[in-house]
Motif scaffolding. Sequence first.
Motif, PDB file in Angstrom:
ATOM      1  N   ARG A  99       0.803  -1.222   0.000  1.00  0.00           N
ATOM      2  CA  ARG A  99       0.000   0.000   0.000  1.00  0.00           C
ATOM      3  C   ARG A  99       0.837   1.273   0.000  1.00  0.00           C
ATOM      4  NH1 ARG A  99       0.314  -1.447   5.376  1.00  0.00           N
ATOM      5  NH2 ARG A  99       0.480   0.270   6.876  1.00  0.00           N
ATOM      6  N   ALA A 100       2.044   1.244   0.587  1.00  0.00           N
ATOM      7  CA  ALA A 100       2.848   2.458   0.717  1.00  0.00           C
ATOM      8  C   ALA A 100       3.838   2.645  -0.432  1.00  0.00           C
ATOM      9  CB  ALA A 100       3.610   2.433   2.047  1.00  0.00           C
ATOM     10  N   LEU A 101       3.870   1.718  -1.392  1.00  0.00           N
ATOM     11  CA  LEU A 101       4.828   1.821  -2.494  1.00  0.00           C
ATOM     12  C   LEU A 101       4.316   2.756  -3.583  1.00  0.00           C
ATOM     13  CD1 LEU A 101       5.783  -1.958  -2.919  1.00  0.00           C
ATOM     14  CD2 LEU A 101       7.130  -0.182  -1.795  1.00  0.00           C
ATOM     15  N   PRO A 102       5.223   3.333  -4.378  1.00  0.00           N
ATOM     16  CA  PRO A 102       4.789   4.094  -5.555  1.00  0.00           C
ATOM     17  C   PRO A 102       4.048   3.182  -6.522  1.00  0.00           C
ATOM     18  CG  PRO A 102       7.114   4.489  -5.056  1.00  0.00           C
ATOM     19  CD  PRO A 102       6.678   3.359  -4.186  1.00  0.00           C
ATOM     20  N   PRO A 103       3.181   3.735  -7.382  1.00  0.00           N
ATOM     21  CA  PRO A 103       2.342   2.907  -8.267  1.00  0.00           C
ATOM     22  C   PRO A 103       3.117   1.853  -9.071  1.00  0.00           C
ATOM     23  CG  PRO A 103       1.620   5.177  -8.350  1.00  0.00           C
ATOM     24  CD  PRO A 103       2.850   5.164  -7.510  1.00  0.00           C
ATOM     25  N   ARG A 104       4.236   2.235  -9.690  1.00  0.00           N
ATOM     26  CA  ARG A 104       4.982   1.271 -10.500  1.00  0.00           C
ATOM     27  C   ARG A 104       5.551   0.156  -9.629  1.00  0.00           C
ATOM     28  NH1 ARG A 104      10.204   0.395 -12.117  1.00  0.00           N
ATOM     29  NH2 ARG A 104      10.467  -0.607 -14.162  1.00  0.00           N
TER      30      ARG A 104
ATOM     31  N   ARG B 151       2.813  -2.384  -8.663  1.00  0.00           N
ATOM     32  CA  ARG B 151       2.495  -3.387  -9.688  1.00  0.00           C
ATOM     33  C   ARG B 151       3.545  -4.500  -9.727  1.00  0.00           C
ATOM     34  NH1 ARG B 151       0.933   1.418 -12.371  1.00  0.00           N
ATOM     35  NH2 ARG B 151       2.965   1.586 -13.403  1.00  0.00           N
ATOM     36  N   LEU B 152       4.817  -4.110  -9.650  1.00  0.00           N
ATOM     37  CA  LEU B 152       5.882  -5.107  -9.686  1.00  0.00           C
ATOM     38  C   LEU B 152       5.857  -5.998  -8.445  1.00  0.00           C
ATOM     39  CD1 LEU B 152       8.837  -2.916 -11.042  1.00  0.00           C
ATOM     40  CD2 LEU B 152       7.629  -4.743 -12.258  1.00  0.00           C
ATOM     41  N   ALA B 153       5.655  -5.381  -7.275  1.00  0.00           N
ATOM     42  CA  ALA B 153       5.636  -6.152  -6.028  1.00  0.00           C
ATOM     43  C   ALA B 153       4.463  -7.120  -6.002  1.00  0.00           C
ATOM     44  CB  ALA B 153       5.580  -5.203  -4.825  1.00  0.00           C
TER      45      ALA B 153
ATOM     46  N   LEU C  34       1.416 -13.697  13.160  1.00  0.00           N
ATOM     47  CA  LEU C  34       1.014 -12.639  14.098  1.00  0.00           C
ATOM     48  C   LEU C  34       1.984 -11.459  14.019  1.00  0.00           C
ATOM     49  CD1 LEU C  34      -0.043 -14.571  17.340  1.00  0.00           C
ATOM     50  CD2 LEU C  34      -1.487 -13.032  15.992  1.00  0.00           C
ATOM     51  N   TRP C  35       3.272 -11.754  13.974  1.00  0.00           N
ATOM     52  CA  TRP C  35       4.264 -10.689  13.895  1.00  0.00           C
ATOM     53  C   TRP C  35       4.146  -9.944  12.561  1.00  0.00           C
ATOM     54  CZ3 TRP C  35       6.785  -7.020  15.712  1.00  0.00           C
ATOM     55  CH2 TRP C  35       7.883  -6.455  15.068  1.00  0.00           C
ATOM     56  N   ILE C  36       3.931 -10.678  11.483  1.00  0.00           N
ATOM     57  CA  ILE C  36       3.770 -10.042  10.176  1.00  0.00           C
ATOM     58  C   ILE C  36       2.566  -9.102  10.200  1.00  0.00           C
ATOM     59  CG2 ILE C  36       3.141 -10.468   7.758  1.00  0.00           C
ATOM     60  CD1 ILE C  36       4.841 -12.984   7.871  1.00  0.00           C
ATOM     61  N   ALA C  37       1.469  -9.550  10.810  1.00  0.00           N
ATOM     62  CA  ALA C  37       0.259  -8.725  10.875  1.00  0.00           C
ATOM     63  C   ALA C  37       0.517  -7.427  11.631  1.00  0.00           C
ATOM     64  CB  ALA C  37      -0.865  -9.517  11.545  1.00  0.00           C
ATOM     65  N   VAL C  38       1.221  -7.520  12.759  1.00  0.00           N
ATOM     66  CA  VAL C  38       1.543  -6.311  13.538  1.00  0.00           C
ATOM     67  C   VAL C  38       2.459  -5.395  12.731  1.00  0.00           C
ATOM     68  CG1 VAL C  38       2.717  -5.450  15.605  1.00  0.00           C
ATOM     69  CG2 VAL C  38       1.241  -7.463  15.759  1.00  0.00           C
ATOM     70  N   LYS C  39       3.459  -5.982  12.067  1.00  0.00           N
ATOM     71  CA  LYS C  39       4.426  -5.198  11.296  1.00  0.00           C
ATOM     72  C   LYS C  39       3.749  -4.457  10.138  1.00  0.00           C
ATOM     73  CE  LYS C  39       9.069  -5.792   9.353  1.00  0.00           C
ATOM     74  NZ  LYS C  39       8.860  -5.272   8.000  1.00  0.00           N
ATOM     75  N   LEU C  40       2.724  -5.072   9.549  1.00  0.00           N
ATOM     76  CA  LEU C  40       2.037  -4.437   8.433  1.00  0.00           C
ATOM     77  C   LEU C  40       1.200  -3.239   8.872  1.00  0.00           C
ATOM     78  CD1 LEU C  40       0.906  -7.568   6.383  1.00  0.00           C
ATOM     79  CD2 LEU C  40       2.623  -5.879   5.733  1.00  0.00           C
ATOM     80  N   LEU C  41       0.920  -3.124  10.159  1.00  0.00           N
ATOM     81  CA  LEU C  41       0.174  -1.974  10.667  1.00  0.00           C
ATOM     82  C   LEU C  41       1.058  -0.751  10.854  1.00  0.00           C
ATOM     83  CD1 LEU C  41      -2.303  -3.323  13.388  1.00  0.00           C
ATOM     84  CD2 LEU C  41      -2.875  -2.155  11.257  1.00  0.00           C
ATOM     85  N   LEU C  42       2.371  -0.955  10.914  1.00  0.00           N
ATOM     86  CA  LEU C  42       3.274   0.157  11.176  1.00  0.00           C
ATOM     87  C   LEU C  42       3.418   1.014   9.932  1.00  0.00           C
ATOM     88  CD1 LEU C  42       6.105  -1.650  13.183  1.00  0.00           C
ATOM     89  CD2 LEU C  42       4.048  -0.531  14.030  1.00  0.00           C
ATOM     90  N   PRO C  43       3.456   2.345  10.092  1.00  0.00           N
ATOM     91  CA  PRO C  43       3.654   3.228   8.939  1.00  0.00           C
ATOM     92  C   PRO C  43       5.047   3.052   8.366  1.00  0.00           C
ATOM     93  CG  PRO C  43       3.789   4.475  10.977  1.00  0.00           C
ATOM     94  CD  PRO C  43       3.354   3.092  11.358  1.00  0.00           C
ATOM     95  N   GLU C  44       5.148   3.226   7.045  1.00  0.00           N
ATOM     96  CA  GLU C  44       6.440   3.101   6.383  1.00  0.00           C
ATOM     97  C   GLU C  44       7.295   4.323   6.689  1.00  0.00           C
ATOM     98  OE1 GLU C  44       7.514   0.539   4.607  1.00  0.00           O
ATOM     99  OE2 GLU C  44       5.651  -0.587   4.888  1.00  0.00           O
ATOM    100  N   ASP C  45       8.608   4.088   6.803  1.00  0.00           N
ATOM    101  CA  ASP C  45       9.534   5.213   6.980  1.00  0.00           C
ATOM    102  C   ASP C  45       9.598   6.011   5.686  1.00  0.00           C
ATOM    103  OD1 ASP C  45      10.281   4.527   9.576  1.00  0.00           O
ATOM    104  OD2 ASP C  45      11.722   3.053   8.836  1.00  0.00           O
ATOM    105  N   ASP C  46       9.656   7.333   5.835  1.00  0.00           N
ATOM    106  CA  ASP C  46       9.787   8.181   4.647  1.00  0.00           C
ATOM    107  C   ASP C  46      11.172   7.997   4.043  1.00  0.00           C
ATOM    108  OD1 ASP C  46       7.268   9.192   4.975  1.00  0.00           O
ATOM    109  OD2 ASP C  46       7.942  10.836   6.262  1.00  0.00           O
TER     110      ASP C  46
ATOM    111  N   ASP D  51      12.928   3.009  -2.854  1.00  0.00           N
ATOM    112  CA  ASP D  51      11.780   2.388  -3.495  1.00  0.00           C
ATOM    113  C   ASP D  51      12.030   0.902  -3.753  1.00  0.00           C
ATOM    114  OD1 ASP D  51      10.427   4.730  -3.474  1.00  0.00           O
ATOM    115  OD2 ASP D  51      10.824   5.273  -5.559  1.00  0.00           O
ATOM    116  N   LYS D  52      13.236   0.593  -4.262  1.00  0.00           N
ATOM    117  CA  LYS D  52      13.549  -0.804  -4.552  1.00  0.00           C
ATOM    118  C   LYS D  52      13.618  -1.629  -3.281  1.00  0.00           C
ATOM    119  CE  LYS D  52      15.969  -0.289  -8.954  1.00  0.00           C
ATOM    120  NZ  LYS D  52      17.244  -0.460  -9.693  1.00  0.00           N
ATOM    121  N   ALA D  53      14.196  -1.045  -2.227  1.00  0.00           N
ATOM    122  CA  ALA D  53      14.265  -1.752  -0.949  1.00  0.00           C
ATOM    123  C   ALA D  53      12.866  -2.042  -0.427  1.00  0.00           C
ATOM    124  CB  ALA D  53      15.058  -0.931   0.061  1.00  0.00           C
ATOM    125  N   GLY D  54      11.963  -1.038  -0.544  1.00  0.00           N
ATOM    126  CA  GLY D  54      10.585  -1.243  -0.101  1.00  0.00           C
ATOM    127  C   GLY D  54       9.869  -2.282  -0.931  1.00  0.00           C
TER     128      GLY D  54
END
Length: 239
Positions: free
Chosen positions: A36-41, A44-46, A83-95, A102-105
Amino acid sequence: MAWLSDAHTWTALLEIIGVNIVLSGDNAVVIALACRALPPRQQRLAIFFGSAGAIVLRAVLTVFATLLLAKPYLKLIGGVLLLWIAVKLLLPEDDGDGETEDKAGMFAAIKTIVIADLVMSLDNVLGVAAVAEGNVILLVLGLLISMPLIIYGSTLIMRLMGRFPVLITLGAALLGYVAAGMAVSDPAVAPWIEANIPMLRRLAPVSGAVLVVLAGKYFVRRKKRAVVEIAVEEREPKP
């Protein structure tokens, strides 16, 4: 090629596609949350590569489904990991800035999708394996045909999450529900639970959902507090 004219083969193929789509609702949620936090392109790749990797691993896992699911502690460990993955997905992405971030994300999102799908598929593959009846070609074909539908579903969920942020919390809660339900069904603990605390089979999934939401909010608050403290320290004049 005689199987192409076999009505039973086509029926089994349609059943595999249907079962895979029905059982992949939570997988689509994972894909949407991870991208959800990745740029549009990058999104699609992810989504494409994450879904492709998950499909390949699911096909391999399905071949060994009965053997794997009989192993004690596998689903218990998988439940804790999810469970850990679910919690981690709730955290906001670092700017971040630049193509490197972008590639790392994107690669992090692909890794999350594949790992989470692998864990959740521990329960799902039995239904697909039963329909395939050992026909690996039919199994892989059904999974490949299902892939575009899963990608479309995850893309739709991701767009809805952008418009309605509360769906992010609900999606993570769903993963917590699935994770806790998986953990208590592990062969190492399921007989004891059934004999001593049968109600736990119904309470555990709800508790898992609540735990993910509370833990997610706690880590989000802690992260915001740390950001504020760093900002204050940077503003203060240095002696």
